[in-house]
Structure formats: C-alpha cells, structure tokens
Design a protein around this motif. Structure first.
Motif, short mmCIF file in Angstrom:
data_model
loop_
_atom_site.label_atom_id
_atom_site.label_comp_id
_atom_site.label_asym_id
_atom_site.label_seq_id
_atom_site.Cartn_x
_atom_site.Cartn_y
_atom_site.Cartn_z
N GLN A 1 0.94 -1.24 0.10
CA GLN A 1 0.05 0.10 0.05
C GLN A 1 0.91 1.13 -0.18
O GLN A 1 1.74 1.44 0.96
CB GLN A 1 -0.74 -0.08 1.46
CG GLN A 1 -1.88 1.21 1.09
CD GLN A 1 -3.34 0.80 0.75
OE1 GLN A 1 -3.37 -0.70 0.48
NE2 GLN A 1 -4.31 1.64 0.50
N VAL A 2 0.47 2.14 -1.02
CA VAL A 2 1.41 3.36 -0.88
C VAL A 2 0.50 4.49 -0.67
O VAL A 2 -0.77 4.51 -0.99
CB VAL A 2 1.87 3.59 -2.33
CG1 VAL A 2 2.76 4.72 -2.38
CG2 VAL A 2 2.85 2.41 -2.85
N GLN A 3 0.83 5.29 0.28
CA GLN A 3 0.24 6.58 0.60
C GLN A 3 0.84 7.78 0.28
O GLN A 3 2.20 8.02 0.46
CB GLN A 3 -0.17 6.54 2.12
CG GLN A 3 -1.21 5.44 2.54
CD GLN A 3 -1.46 5.63 4.04
OE1 GLN A 3 -0.81 5.87 4.71
NE2 GLN A 3 -2.90 5.73 4.21
N LEU A 4 0.12 8.72 -0.35
CA LEU A 4 0.64 10.10 -0.65
C LEU A 4 -0.24 11.00 0.03
O LEU A 4 -1.49 11.05 -0.08
CB LEU A 4 0.74 10.38 -2.11
CG LEU A 4 1.36 9.35 -2.90
CD1 LEU A 4 1.39 9.75 -4.58
CD2 LEU A 4 2.87 9.44 -2.47
N VAL A 5 0.23 11.83 1.11
CA VAL A 5 -0.65 12.75 1.73
C VAL A 5 -0.07 14.14 1.40
O VAL A 5 0.99 14.55 1.77
CB VAL A 5 -0.25 12.32 3.28
CG1 VAL A 5 -1.32 13.51 4.01
CG2 VAL A 5 -1.07 10.96 3.61
N GLU A 6 -0.99 14.96 1.03
CA GLU A 6 -0.68 16.23 0.67
C GLU A 6 -1.08 17.20 1.91
O GLU A 6 -2.08 16.98 2.75
CB GLU A 6 -1.57 17.05 -0.62
CG GLU A 6 -1.29 16.09 -2.02
CD GLU A 6 -2.17 15.13 -2.13
OE1 GLU A 6 -2.38 14.61 -3.21
OE2 GLU A 6 -2.90 14.48 -1.09
N SER A 7 -0.46 18.35 1.94
CA SER A 7 -0.56 19.47 3.05
C SER A 7 -0.04 20.75 2.39
O SER A 7 0.40 20.80 1.80
CB SER A 7 -0.09 18.95 4.37
OG SER A 7 1.37 19.04 4.23
N GLY A 8 -0.60 21.77 3.22
CA GLY A 8 -0.23 23.10 2.93
C GLY A 8 -1.26 23.95 2.12
O GLY A 8 -0.90 25.10 1.91
N GLY A 9 -2.29 23.34 1.77
CA GLY A 9 -3.25 24.32 1.10
C GLY A 9 -3.71 25.13 1.83
O GLY A 9 -3.68 25.15 3.18
N GLY A 10 -4.73 26.06 1.26
CA GLY A 10 -5.45 27.07 1.87
C GLY A 10 -5.92 28.24 1.15
O GLY A 10 -5.84 28.20 -0.06
#
Length: 127
Positions: free
Chosen positions: A1-10
């Motif tokens: 299982q590969v996870q890509l987690v984005e952050s930093g939007g707004g």
C-alpha cells in the motif's frame, strides 16, 4: 500500500505564496527511485499537469507554461517528501492540487503514467 498525503493548501490573496508538501510512504514504495508530479483540478475542469521532478532530484524538472517562473518543485529523498512552492499566485491557480508518483525515475506530464495519487489539497486564491 502506497500513501501520498498532501498538506499546505489554504486560502491566500492574489500575489501571495503557499508551499505544498506531499509525504510518501509504503512498504513496497521506494521514493528515491520514483519520479513525482503535481497536478491540479479546478471546478468544472479536467485534471491538468503542473510540475514534475526526476527521482534523484537536483536535476530534471518540467512545468506547465502557466506556472513557469512562479512555481518550483523540489524533493527531499531523506524525508520521502516532495514540495511545490507557489509564488505570485493568481485566482486562476485555484484548484485542488494532487501529488502523484511513478514507479519509474523519469519525469512525465501525462496523468495516465502516474501509478499512485494523493487525495488532494485545496488551494484558493482570492482576487
């Protein structure tokens, strides 16, 4: 299982900056040999390419014309993280931004050539 987690939007005013991050993980995933990309999808529009970076970093990058000179893609292979620094943001940059990974080291601007996708982070630029 590969996870890509984005952050930093707004939410940001036109002319402002944001830095998106995408943290990758997975037992069968080797970040350092995977090209990474950023894509975006605005309301009512198809998902489009934004930027891509070769696996070993510090080298080949590619951008869509509309973000050249404003956005910078980079990666830290020690942290399994890819970044998108976005400066001089415009209202037309408003979209959900997605991180994506390839199982090969080479860059691509084609959606179908990416194997793994994050869930996206919303970027809204007000005028």
């Amino acid at each position: 299982q590969v996870q890509l987690v984005e952050s930093g939007g707004g939410l940001v005013q036109a002319g402002g900056s944001l830095r998106l991050s995408c943290a990758a993980s997975g037992r069968t995933f080797t970040f350092s040999t995977s090209a990474m990309g950023w894509f975006r999808q605005a309301p009512g529009k198809e998902r489009e390419f934004v930027a891509t970076i070769i696996a070993w970093g510090g080298g080949t990058t590619k951008y869509t014309d509309s973000v050249k000179g404003r956005f910078t893609i980079s990666r830290d292979n020690a942290k399994n993280t890819v970044y998108l620094q976005m400066n001089s943001l415009k209202p037309e940059d408003t979209a959900v931004y997605y991180c994506a990974a390839r199982r090969t080291p080479l860059t691509s601007d084609t959606i179908a050539q990416y194997d793994y996708w994050g869930q996206g982070t919303q970027v809204t630029v007000s005028s």
